[in-house]
Design an enzyme around this catalytic site. Structure first.
Site, mmCIF file in Angstrom:
data_model
loop_
_atom_site.group_PDB
_atom_site.id
_atom_site.type_symbol
_atom_site.label_atom_id
_atom_site.label_comp_id
_atom_site.label_asym_id
_atom_site.label_seq_id
_atom_site.Cartn_x
_atom_site.Cartn_y
_atom_site.Cartn_z
ATOM 1 N N MET A 167 0.854 -1.200 0.000
ATOM 2 C CA MET A 167 0.000 0.000 0.000
ATOM 3 C C MET A 167 0.882 1.240 0.000
ATOM 4 S SD MET A 167 -3.140 -1.038 2.533
ATOM 5 C CE MET A 167 -2.219 -2.046 3.667
ATOM 6 N N GLN A 224 8.030 -4.702 -3.889
ATOM 7 C CA GLN A 224 7.213 -4.526 -5.096
ATOM 8 C C GLN A 224 7.740 -3.376 -5.937
ATOM 9 O OE1 GLN A 224 3.256 -2.683 -5.534
ATOM 10 N NE2 GLN A 224 2.542 -4.711 -6.151
ATOM 11 N N CYS A 263 -1.832 -1.387 -10.598
ATOM 12 C CA CYS A 263 -2.106 -0.001 -10.215
ATOM 13 C C CYS A 263 -2.692 0.772 -11.402
ATOM 14 C CB CYS A 263 -0.827 0.688 -9.727
ATOM 15 S SG CYS A 263 -1.145 2.395 -9.260
ATOM 16 N N ASN A 278 -6.745 -11.669 -3.367
ATOM 17 C CA ASN A 278 -6.767 -10.331 -2.756
ATOM 18 C C ASN A 278 -8.022 -9.572 -3.221
ATOM 19 O OD1 ASN A 278 -5.565 -7.204 -3.662
ATOM 20 N ND2 ASN A 278 -5.671 -7.789 -1.523
ATOM 21 N N GLY A 324 -11.233 -7.031 -1.083
ATOM 22 C CA GLY A 324 -12.521 -7.071 -0.392
ATOM 23 C C GLY A 324 -12.601 -8.011 0.792
ATOM 24 N N GLY A 328 -5.409 -5.803 2.544
ATOM 25 C CA GLY A 328 -4.870 -4.449 2.550
ATOM 26 C C GLY A 328 -5.540 -3.598 3.603
HETATM 27 C C1 LIG Z 1 -3.629 3.310 0.378
HETATM 28 C C2 LIG Z 1 -3.454 2.183 -0.602
HETATM 29 C C3 LIG Z 1 -2.316 2.124 -1.375
HETATM 30 C C4 LIG Z 1 -2.124 1.062 -2.280
HETATM 31 N N1 LIG Z 1 -0.934 0.948 -2.949
HETATM 32 C C5 LIG Z 1 -0.675 -0.173 -3.674
HETATM 33 C C6 LIG Z 1 0.621 -0.425 -4.188
HETATM 34 O O1 LIG Z 1 1.570 0.339 -3.972
HETATM 35 N N2 LIG Z 1 0.785 -1.557 -4.939
HETATM 36 C C7 LIG Z 1 -0.241 -2.446 -5.172
HETATM 37 O O2 LIG Z 1 -0.026 -3.466 -5.837
HETATM 38 N N3 LIG Z 1 -1.454 -2.235 -4.670
HETATM 39 C C8 LIG Z 1 -1.691 -1.145 -3.915
HETATM 40 N N4 LIG Z 1 -2.907 -0.986 -3.319
HETATM 41 C C9 LIG Z 1 -3.940 -2.018 -3.528
HETATM 42 C C10 LIG Z 1 -3.830 -3.092 -2.436
HETATM 43 O O3 LIG Z 1 -2.597 -3.763 -2.507
HETATM 44 C C11 LIG Z 1 -4.967 -4.117 -2.576
HETATM 45 O O4 LIG Z 1 -4.837 -4.755 -3.814
HETATM 46 C C12 LIG Z 1 -6.346 -3.470 -2.495
HETATM 47 O O5 LIG Z 1 -6.425 -2.541 -1.439
HETATM 48 C C13 LIG Z 1 -7.428 -4.535 -2.315
HETATM 49 O O6 LIG Z 1 -7.247 -5.242 -1.115
HETATM 50 P P1 LIG Z 1 -8.163 -4.905 0.190
HETATM 51 O O7 LIG Z 1 -9.589 -4.971 -0.269
HETATM 52 O O8 LIG Z 1 -7.803 -5.984 1.164
HETATM 53 O O9 LIG Z 1 -7.797 -3.550 0.651
HETATM 54 C C14 LIG Z 1 -3.129 0.061 -2.423
HETATM 55 C C15 LIG Z 1 -4.275 0.138 -1.635
HETATM 56 C C16 LIG Z 1 -4.442 1.164 -0.720
HETATM 57 C C17 LIG Z 1 -5.678 1.191 0.157
#
Ligand SMILES: Cc1cc2nc3c(=O)[nH]c(=O)nc-3n(C[C@H](O)[C@H](O)[C@H](O)COP(=O)(O)O)c2cc1C
Length: 327
Positions: free
Chosen positions: A14, A66, A96, A206, A208, A228
């Site tokens: 993140m 990453q 992303c 991954n 939700g 996340g």
């Molecule tokens: C603040 C924030 C920053 C994120 N930055 C990245 C990142 O740098 N690289 C990446 O692959 N995904 C990034 N994501 C996506 C998360 O890795 C993840 O795929 C997404 O939040 C879905 O998972 P969750 O529903 O458990 O949050 C980010 C998500 C959030 C909330």
């Protein structure tokens, strides 16, 4: 020699959040959780004078670095750097959707060029650490399983064995990265189907997973799960991971000890890093907790004066008062 690590429970990369400090906190809370850096552009990784600070790895293992990029030479160099800094894995961001990332030709837009992704992954391969990819299940508003399968068919030719799937499409125009984490619907079925086709490949689910119970239930049907936002908002839930996901650990430290270990770690860093970045991972332990306001007000006040000792004191009082158990 590559080490074998379980990825049964992973904390998602993140940006702006999974800093070295967050990873340290997570490691204090759980010995086994598989961690990630935030996405780091290959050019930054190679050229930044602040590299030591950005990718510091003080025994955060098991941990993946990453990267975002599609220049094959830069990816090769990045992979060497990951090994030098004792990372267990180098991971390519193919998920992303931000405009800036598209401009740099990396992130989710790479799903449009599966041959290039394969080459990127080949460039990242090195004999010391794992290479992996984190991707979406497609692009645009409509589901298309064939598109996803053909993409995976191609990238697996690179020889990678681990894929993290954020199980929703990325929409490349018109909505923000934040909206791209909620608006495109989830579809775990695509991950089930691809796993049936490639049983020997590790697919980590991954997207939700927003409750601990959901995490436990899903982990029974997938090679691993990646969370996340739930961890971001609720870091102390990691206290339960070693026991629930990795077969028991009755050595969980008290909340006071956890706070004290974390502050001992950040104290010497105050001068080279802002107090806010150092505290940001732990500030979320107040999230959704009634009666936390009085602690937050005091902490905000002490933050202005950079007074870490008084801030630590408030955290201690909070965990004692609340008998905080993490939920
Ligand atoms: C603040 C924030 C920053 C994120 N930055 C990245 C990142 O740098 N690289 C990446 O692959 N995904 C990034 N994501 C996506 C998360 O890795 C993840 O795929 C997404 O939040 C879905 O998972 P969750 O529903 O458990 O949050 C980010 C998500 C959030 C909330």
């Amino acid at each position: 020699m590559k080490q074998i690590h379980s990825r049964k429970f992973c904390v998602a990369p993140m940006m702006g959040y999974t800093t070295p400090y967050a990873r340290k906190l997570y490691r204090i809370l759980s010995k086994n959780t598989f961690l990630f850096t935030e996405m780091i552009a290959t050019k930054t990784l190679i050229n930044s004078k602040k590299r030591d600070l950005i990718i510091e790895n003080e025994d955060h293992n098991p941990v993946a670095l990453q990267v975002g990029g599609s220049n094959l030479n830069d990816l090769k160099k990045s992979s060497r750097i990951a090994n030098e800094y004792n990372y267990d894995e180098i991971n390519l961001n193919v998920g992303c959707p931000s405009k800036a990332v598209q401009k740099g030709s990396f992130g989710a837009c790479l799903m449009q060029d599966k041959k290039l992704v394969r080459q990127c992954l080949e460039s990242l391969q090195n004999k010391h650490i794992e290479t992996s990819m984190k991707c979406r299940i497609g692009l645009g508003k409509n589901f298309n399983y064939d598109y996803f399968e053909e993409f995976i068919d191609e990238v697996l030719k690179s020889g990678i064995k681990i894929i993290y799937v954020h199980a929703r499409n990325a929409i490349l125009g018109g909505i923000s990265p934040k909206a791209n984490r909620t608006i495109p619907p989830l579809n775990y079925e695509f991950v089930n189907k691809i796993k049936t086709k490639y049983p020997k490949i590790t697919f980590i689910l991954n997207g939700g997973i927003d409750s601990f119970d959901k995490a436990i239930n899903l982990s029974e049907n997938y090679d691993g799960i990646m969370l996340g936002r739930l961890v971001q908002n609720n870091p102390f839930l990691l206290k339960k991971i070693d026991e629930v996901f990795y077969g028991g650990n009755d050595n969980v430290e008290s909340d006071e000890k956890i706070i004290s270990s974390y502050f001992n770690y950040i104290r010497p860093k105050l001068g080279q890093e802002t107090i806010f970045r150092l505290l940001s991972p732990i500030l979320n332990i107040f999230f959704g907790i009634p009666n936390s306001k009085k602690f937050r007000i005091k902490i905000n006040y002490y933050l202005k004066n950079n007074n870490l000792d008084l801030i630590e004191d408030q955290f201690m009082k909070f965990v004692v008062d609340q008998k905080f158990v993490g939920n």
